[in-house]
Design a protein around this motif. Structure first.
Motif, PDB file in Angstrom:
ATOM      1  N   VAL A   6       0.768   7.198   3.620  1.00 63.37           N
ATOM      2  CA  VAL A   6       0.136   7.296   2.360  1.00 63.37           C
ATOM      3  C   VAL A   6      -0.345   8.713   2.215  1.00 63.37           C
ATOM      4  O   VAL A   6      -0.563   9.697   3.312  1.00 63.37           O
ATOM      5  CB  VAL A   6      -1.105   6.467   2.222  1.00 63.37           C
ATOM      6  N   ARG A   7      -0.166   9.408   0.924  1.00 62.26           N
ATOM      7  CA  ARG A   7      -0.135  10.596   0.551  1.00 62.26           C
ATOM      8  C   ARG A   7      -1.624  10.747  -0.205  1.00 62.26           C
ATOM      9  O   ARG A   7      -1.868   9.988  -1.063  1.00 62.26           O
ATOM     10  CB  ARG A   7       0.769  11.181  -0.251  1.00 62.26           C
ATOM     11  N   THR A  30       5.009  -5.720   5.823  1.00 63.32           N
ATOM     12  CA  THR A  30       3.890  -6.834   6.087  1.00 63.32           C
ATOM     13  C   THR A  30       4.380  -8.255   6.459  1.00 63.32           C
ATOM     14  O   THR A  30       5.412  -8.451   5.626  1.00 63.32           O
ATOM     15  CB  THR A  30       2.837  -6.871   5.245  1.00 63.32           C
ATOM     16  N   ILE A  31       3.825  -8.798   7.460  1.00 61.20           N
ATOM     17  CA  ILE A  31       4.369 -10.451   7.564  1.00 61.20           C
ATOM     18  C   ILE A  31       3.309 -11.337   6.735  1.00 61.20           C
ATOM     19  O   ILE A  31       2.192 -11.374   7.093  1.00 61.20           O
ATOM     20  CB  ILE A  31       4.347 -10.625   8.785  1.00 61.20           C
ATOM     21  N   THR A  32       4.040 -12.219   5.696  1.00 56.53           N
ATOM     22  CA  THR A  32       3.196 -13.038   5.065  1.00 56.53           C
ATOM     23  C   THR A  32       3.171 -14.632   5.819  1.00 56.53           C
ATOM     24  O   THR A  32       2.105 -15.108   5.559  1.00 56.53           O
ATOM     25  CB  THR A  32       3.903 -13.266   3.604  1.00 56.53           C
ATOM     26  N   THR A  83       0.743  -1.369   0.110  1.00 55.64           N
ATOM     27  CA  THR A  83      -0.154  -0.043   0.015  1.00 55.64           C
ATOM     28  C   THR A  83       0.702   1.374  -0.010  1.00 55.64           C
ATOM     29  O   THR A  83       0.565   2.150  -0.843  1.00 55.64           O
ATOM     30  CB  THR A  83      -0.857  -0.026   1.043  1.00 55.64           C
ATOM     31  N   CYS A  84       1.730   1.173   0.906  1.00 53.28           N
ATOM     32  CA  CYS A  84       2.687   2.455   1.025  1.00 53.28           C
ATOM     33  C   CYS A  84       4.014   2.347   0.405  1.00 53.28           C
ATOM     34  O   CYS A  84       4.772   3.243   0.359  1.00 53.28           O
ATOM     35  CB  CYS A  84       2.726   2.973   2.399  1.00 53.28           C
ATOM     36  N   CYS A 107      -0.037   4.514   7.338  1.00 50.11           N
ATOM     37  CA  CYS A 107      -0.535   3.711   6.337  1.00 50.11           C
ATOM     38  C   CYS A 107      -1.535   2.791   7.248  1.00 50.11           C
ATOM     39  O   CYS A 107      -1.077   2.116   8.296  1.00 50.11           O
ATOM     40  CB  CYS A 107       0.629   2.678   5.746  1.00 50.11           C
ATOM     41  N   PRO A 108      -2.747   2.378   6.524  1.00 50.26           N
ATOM     42  CA  PRO A 108      -3.775   1.684   7.437  1.00 50.26           C
ATOM     43  C   PRO A 108      -3.483   0.194   7.147  1.00 50.26           C
ATOM     44  O   PRO A 108      -3.889  -0.757   7.985  1.00 50.26           O
ATOM     45  CB  PRO A 108      -5.047   1.670   6.635  1.00 50.26           C
TER      46      PRO A 108
END
Length: 388
Positions: free
Chosen positions: A184-185, A210-212, A177-178, A201-202
């Motif tokens: 995030v802008r 992020t952790i997969t 996402t970011c 960033c949400p």
């Protein structure tokens, strides 16, 4: 093209102060800031030009060189990372070097935070919570200070994943996402022109990753409930209700976040003979009637051991003896309290017939008649004088 005068660029006089120079630079930087002029190359060049002027004039030595020789005096004489000719500084270099000038007080509130893409604003994990514990101390421990080693049950970093929360390194991915920025802008059109806002960033909560595949031990938290042995240095002179804080000894944070603090609440264990009054220590001494009449030497307990005091003849009940320096020390100070010994003459409750006859005979003597002087002070008056 000939360079413009640095003072002209910032709109200040040659003899301006450092504060005036800084305010002028902030004003010009606000006017030509890239976030306020998206896609405007001319504004970007003027922004860089203002940064170069401020970089030279804010340095006293280089400003003196410029005042004397003009641009030739500072050409090729830049500091490492300076804005002199040929330095080729990027926008990120400008923000890095002069970030304190357009920080949250100026651009943070207007444009919604730090510029995107700067890793310095990225959060890392979630901070752990503080822990509170109680420690009981004896009078002797309080008087001299003590080191306590205790076991604290709390959240500790996961040993399997070393606190990352991921099963392995390949499970940690850049946030889609970011793009790893943690922010995030969003650009919106208003009557003032385009306005930009920056928010956390949400998806990754500002971490940038992020952790997969989560760690099977801690389920992705990066911490587990365990136990840690903590050494606590308690200074001399602490009192009931005081709090001490050990930074970073609280619960471990999630996914590598900073740990919380350990708050220690001090409790005093009652002493069998003494009681505390601030820095002073009080003790009730009981004497027999003959001891009070004839005088004696007695040992009294103190927080440092035993102390011998001399009781003069004719000591009255209510007399207070002061043992200087036998009280508690003040925290982080050379001040120390005293011990106050309060004399009580013990009155027997059961007497034999012979003792009763002796006492009745003594009562007839004028030496055994109370003769308090008018100026005689009460016990409470004496205590007030000692503490005043």
């Amino acid at each position: 093209m000939a360079k413009r005068d640095y003072y002209e660029i910032l709109g200040v006089a040659k003899g301006c102060s450092a504060d005036e120079l800084k305010k002028a630079y902030r004003k010009v930087a606000m006017q030509f800031h890239p976030d306020r002029n998206p896609g405007n190359k001319e504004a970007e060049e003027k922004f860089k030009e203002a940064a170069e002027a401020y970089e030279i004039l804010s340095d006293q030595d280089r400003r003196a060189q410029y005042d004397r020789y003009g641009h030739a005096g500072v050409s090729g004489n830049g500091r490492p990372g300076g804005f002199g000719p040929g330095a080729g500084m990027s926008m990120d270099d400008i923000f890095s070097q002069f970030g304190d000038i357009f920080g949250d007080d100026l651009f943070g509130s207007f444009f919604g935070g730090a510029r995107g893409g700067r890793a310095g604003g990225r959060a890392r994990g979630v901070r752990g919570s503080n822990l509170r514990i109680k420690i009981k101390l004896t009078y002797e421990e309080i008087a001299s200070g003590v080191n306590k080693t205790i076991k604290v049950k709390k959240y500790v970093p996961c040993q399997t994943c070393s606190g990352s929360g991921a099963k392995d390194k390949s499970s940690v991915q850049t946030c889609p996402t970011c793009g790893g920025n943690g922010q995030v802008r969003k650009v919106t059109n208003t009557f003032l022109g385009q306005m930009q806002t920056v928010s956390t960033c949400p998806t990754c909560n500002g971490e940038g990753t992020t952790i997969t595949n989560k760690c099977t031990t801690c389920k992705g938290e990066g911490r587990a409930f365990g136990e840690e042995t903590v050494s606590i240095d308690i200074p001399a002179g602490v009192q009931e209700g005081m709090q001490l804080s050990l930074s970073g000894k609280g619960n471990a944070g999630e996914r590598g976040g900073a740990p919380g603090d350990l708050i220690i609440l001090v409790e005093e264990e009652p002493h069998p003979s003494l009681h505390r009054d601030g820095l002073n220590v009080a003790y009730d001494l009981y004497l027999t009637f003959p001891e009070a009449v004839f005088g004696t030497s007695v040992e009294v307990p103190t927080i440092d051991g035993k102390a011998k005091i001399k009781i003069p003849t004719g000591t009255q009940s209510g007399k207070i003896f002061r043992l200087r320096g036998k009280g508690f020390p003040a925290v982080n100070s050379y001040e120390r309290g005293d011990q106050l010994v309060h004399v009580n003459v013990w009155t027997p409750q059961n007497v034999t017939s012979e003792e009763k006859a002796m006492l009745e005979k003594m009562a007839e003597s004028s030496n055994f008649q109370p003769r308090p002087e008018k100026s005689e002070k009460s016990f409470f008056d004496k205590v007030r004088e000692m503490f005043s």
